[in-house]
Design an enzyme around this catalytic site. Structure first.
Site, PDB file in Angstrom:
ATOM      1  CE  LYS A  33      -7.819  14.075  52.562  1.00  0.00           C
ATOM      2  NZ  LYS A  33      -6.411  14.257  52.890  1.00  0.00           N
ATOM      3  CB  THR A  34      -4.458   8.943  54.780  1.00  0.00           C
ATOM      4  OG1 THR A  34      -4.597  10.357  54.819  1.00  0.00           O
ATOM      5  CG2 THR A  34      -2.991   8.594  54.793  1.00  0.00           C
ATOM      6  CG  ASP A 217      -3.282  12.791  50.394  1.00  0.00           C
ATOM      7  OD1 ASP A 217      -4.500  12.886  50.187  1.00  0.00           O
ATOM      8  OD2 ASP A 217      -2.783  12.736  51.536  1.00  0.00           O
ATOM      9  CD  GLU A 218      -4.738  17.113  51.725  1.00  0.00           C
ATOM     10  OE1 GLU A 218      -5.756  17.634  51.230  1.00  0.00           O
ATOM     11  OE2 GLU A 218      -4.594  16.908  52.930  1.00  0.00           O
ATOM     12  CD  GLN A 248     -10.858  18.696  53.651  1.00  0.00           C
ATOM     13  OE1 GLN A 248      -9.984  18.874  54.482  1.00  0.00           O
ATOM     14  NE2 GLN A 248     -11.348  17.508  53.358  1.00  0.00           N
ATOM     15  NE  ARG A 616      -9.706  19.714  59.386  1.00  0.00           N
ATOM     16  CZ  ARG A 616      -9.619  18.719  58.532  1.00  0.00           C
ATOM     17  NH1 ARG A 616      -8.644  17.858  58.624  1.00  0.00           N
ATOM     18  NH2 ARG A 616     -10.518  18.552  57.583  1.00  0.00           N
TER      19      ARG A 616
END
Length: 763
Positions: A33-34, A217-218, A248, A616
């Site tokens: 996504k980044t 983002d997020e 998330q 992770r």
DNA sequence: CTGTCGGCGTTTTTT
DNA sequence: ACGCCGACAG
């Protein structure tokens, strides 16, 4: 070769190429996504000719912002520096500095962090003689209100229960205190820009056209206040690209609202939705496990991550008696991973609550495993560092009472409680700040000449710093404070180990300030000439205040220990999740005593937290649990037996590398009782303890394969057993009927060995 | 006014 | 077990 589009998969490319109008990118863990944000910005600038300073990217952590900017520079070159890339809070601070006048603030206003806020609330509670509420309670209410984007007048009737009413009253006092100090708290960094945009025509005119594109983002962790801010900043164009993953969302307690992402297309009609479901991070096993946990969440957008990779190492389950043993086992697992070729810094141990770190730390230290605890502020929370920072803030803004109170007598200059009380009295009566009241007190008859002199000395010190500090580089300003206040000299005089360390911390602060100056010198001049430039020291302080969890780089050569929250956005080759127990993960506090709907929502969040932790891991995921856990330390008040986490029960056993169901059962005889800590249908559990003389310290565990049939309480002759070192074998006999019994096992590899296993006694 | 001692509460997560 | 706060002695 196109560096912007070529490295992308179809879904990513679609998101990058999307033209104007709202765009929602549902990006699963590890789906890049980044990368989408970075490449989209690059595309906007390079191909569509948007000036970089017309693009705003907001993220949640400074680390993420830094990484984003770095990657943008790689792709676009130095002009990328001119894009606005920051956290929400840092953006708010920049906005407010620029709109200082409209906001009624000095451009170098101090930012009160969590500790400062708590201190202020504590003082106000004492002044108001309220003792029904703890400072924490009041602060969390205030925080919640601010996150919801409310002003004191807008607090809903539902919050006006007696303690809500009291908190509201304190909030008003709190705001007045902030106003008098010319200071701003964390929440204000969002609230005040929002209010300015909503209520001040001129401010709105200046900002609503400023950004052609806003990227977030997020997004799943945005609060209503942040969401409203984004909408204002996007103006009427609706060029908003939000990237997030409802799976998330882990900041509900901080006012984040998953509804922002679940209902985004309702607020922005005509939203294009792009799903990123290909995962580039984790092995198949890990993804399957994570999916098994998350799919049971009550409310989510359906999606499933997939990976082109095959196989991977099986999951590992570590079962321990208590948290100490858990630490030892984890230390061993870490060492094993390291021996297997994983670098220390590619290993992480994650946990739900900070308190768990203690036992883990002790065990890692004993095992000589290098580690760091990744927790944000630790350095800047040191008392001496905060003292220096308080002086700096006071030098910039002498009205900041909180800072003045902190440092009047630090280092000790014989200004005691009584003198300070008198000062506060006078200030309150005159409606002035403490600093402003200082002069009047120097001639007060109530005080001894000695005290008057001390006060005058302090006032001179602060006034002198105030006059100089604004024009200095950050490093010089810190130097001026360290020299002028005698903070460091006093510590050096003490000469104890502790004081030497503290002095070193202050020097480290100085080094950090100098480094900051250097970095500023390297940065290109602001794209925008109208942007006022606050004194360097003010921006350095801002950076300190906003620096958060996991922002520092993970030092090389160390295993990282951190909370699940802090792990968001990071990845490691090997991850160990500690405390996989009911009450710990899911944590009990959030969902135990509330209304059913609230409980379900809170439990969902715990589930997502578990999901975040699992995802992770790139190659190896270990899950650890202890069967009992001591709270409040050794012999402390409570001591809890635990049940394995329900999330473990959601995992298919094959993921642990066991023969799938239907494998040949134990030949015959009574069935081995499931070890405590084992789950129904979960045959692969590591148990202690083989005495050291029979198996070396590294082999003090065996893995049992046991039949799923219930019943019986004895060790079964002929039952299949697997040992960590010796591999599979059959039980030959045992000394007792369950409980702590020694078992003789015929291993296929090495023949008979006696090992000790501990089982639950039959009920 | 400063420093030390003992009792108490703590533990959810943090920009 | 630990940190914080209030009480007490110097």
């Amino acid at each position: 070769m196109d560096p912007i589009l070529d490295p992308l998969n179809d879904a990513q490319r679609a998101a990058v190429l999307h033209g104007d109008g709202p765009l929602l990118v549902l990006a699963g863990a590890g789906s890049g996504k980044t990368r989408v944000i970075v490449h989209r910005v690059a595309h906007l600038v390079r191909v569509r000719g948007i000036a970089p300073w017309h693009v705003l990217c907001v993220t949640f952590t400074n680390k993420a912002a830094g990484e984003m900017k770095e990657r943008l520079v790689e792709l676009l070159g130095p002009e990328a520096e001119q894009a606005w890339v920051s956290t929400f809070h840092a953006f708010g601070a920049r906005f407010l500095r620029r709109e200082a006048q409209a906001a009624g603030l000095s451009p170098s206003f101090p930012i009160y962090d969590d500790g400062d806020q708590l201190g202020l609330v504590k003082r106000l509670l004492a002044e108001a003689h309220v003792d029904a509420l703890t400072p924490r309670e009041v602060l969390s209410r205030i925080d919640r209100w601010k996150n919801a984007g409310l002003s004191p007048g807008e607090v809903r009737a539902g919050d006006r229960d007696p303690s809500g009413q009291a908190a509201l009253e304190l909030w008003r006092r709190y705001e007045r205190a902030l106003g008098r100090a010319g200071a701003v708290d964390f929440g204000d960094l969002l609230m005040r820009p929002l209010k300015l945009l909503e209520l001040d025509e001129a401010v709105r005119a200046r900002w609503s056209g400023r950004f052609r594109h806003v990227l977030v983002d997020e997004f799943q962790d945005t609060s209503p206040a942040q969401y409203r801010l984004v909408r204002h900043l996007a103006g009427g164009r609706g060029n908003v690209c939000v990237v997030g993953d409802d799976d998330q969302a882990i900041y509900r307690w901080r006012g984040a609202d998953v509804a922002n992402i679940l209902d985004f297309d309702r607020d922005f009609p005509g939203t294009t939705v792009v799903k990123l479901e290909q995962n580039y991070r984790s092995s198949r096993q890990i993804l399957d496990a994570a999916h098994a946990v998350i799919e049971k969440a009550a409310r989510r957008r359906e999606k499933r991550l997939w990976t082109a990779r095959e196989g991977g190492a099986p999951l590992q389950l570590l079962v321990s008696e208590d948290e100490h043993q858990e630490g030892e086992r984890i230390a061993r697992a870490v060492q094993a991973a390291h021996r297997g070729g994983v670098a220390w810094e590619e290993i992480a141990v994650l946990y739900r609550v900070n308190a768990q770190s203690r036992a883990l730390e002790a065990a890692l230290r004993a095992a000589r495993v290098p580690y760091v605890i990744v927790r944000g502020q630790s350095f800047y929370e040191r008392a001496e560092v905060k003292d220096a920072a308080a002086y700096l803030r006071l030098a910039l803004e002498p009205r900041s009472d909180l800072d003045l109170l902190r440092v009047v007598n630090r280092p000790s200059r014989k200004i005691g409680e009584r003198t300070v009380a008198l000062l506060q009295e006078r200030a309150a009566a005159a409606g002035l700040s403490l600093f402003e009241s200082l002069a009047g007190l120097e001639s007060a008859a109530e005080l001894k000449p000695q005290a008057r002199k001390a006060l005058a000395g302090f006032r001179d010190l602060v006034a002198g710093l105030h006059a100089r500090v604004g024009a200095l580089a950050a490093g010089e300003a810190v130097r001026a404070v360290l020299d002028g206040t005698g903070l460091i000299d006093k510590l050096r005089l003490e000469g104890t180990d502790e004081s030497v360390e503290r002095a070193e911390n202050l020097l480290e602060l100085l080094a950090a300030a100098r480094e900051f100056d250097e970095a500023q010198g390297r940065a290109p001049p602001a794209a925008d000439p109208e942007e006022p430039v606050p004194p360097p020291i003010s921006r350095f302080l801002e950076q300190i205040a906003l620096l958060g969890e996991a922002d520092g780089p993970t030092p090389e050569g160390r295993v990282a220990l951190m909370t699940l929250h802090a792990a968001k956005g990071l990845e490691f080759d090997a991850v160990i999740l500690a405390g996989m127990e009911e009450g710990t993960l899911p944590h009990q506090r959030p969902w135990h005593d509330d209304a059913p709907a609230e409980r379900a929502a809170a439990l969902d969040e715990e589930r997502r937290l578990c999901y975040v932790g699992m995802t992770r891991a790139r190659h190896q995921l270990s899950l650890s649990l202890a069967r009992r856990r001591m709270s409040y330390g050794e012999g402390g008040p409570t001591f809890r037996s635990t049940e394995p986490s329900r999330f473990l029960g959601d995992l298919p056993q094959e993921l642990f590398g066991l023969p799938p169901r239907g494998a040949p059962p134990a030949p015959r005889g009574p069935v081995i009782r499931r070890p405590p800590g084992a789950l129904p249908g979960d045959p692969h559990v590591e148990l202690d303890d083989a005495p050291p003389e029979e198996a070396g310290p590294a082999e003090r565990s065996i893995d049992w394969s046991f039949d799923q049939t219930e019943g019986g309480g004895a060790f079964a002759r002929g039952a299949r057993v697997r040992h960590a070192q010796f591999g599979e074998g059959l039980v030959r006999g045992s000394d007792g009927p369950g409980g702590d019994a020694k078992v003789t096992v015929a291993f296929f590899s090495v023949g008979e060995k006696r090992v000790l296993a501990r089982f639950l006694r039959p009920a």
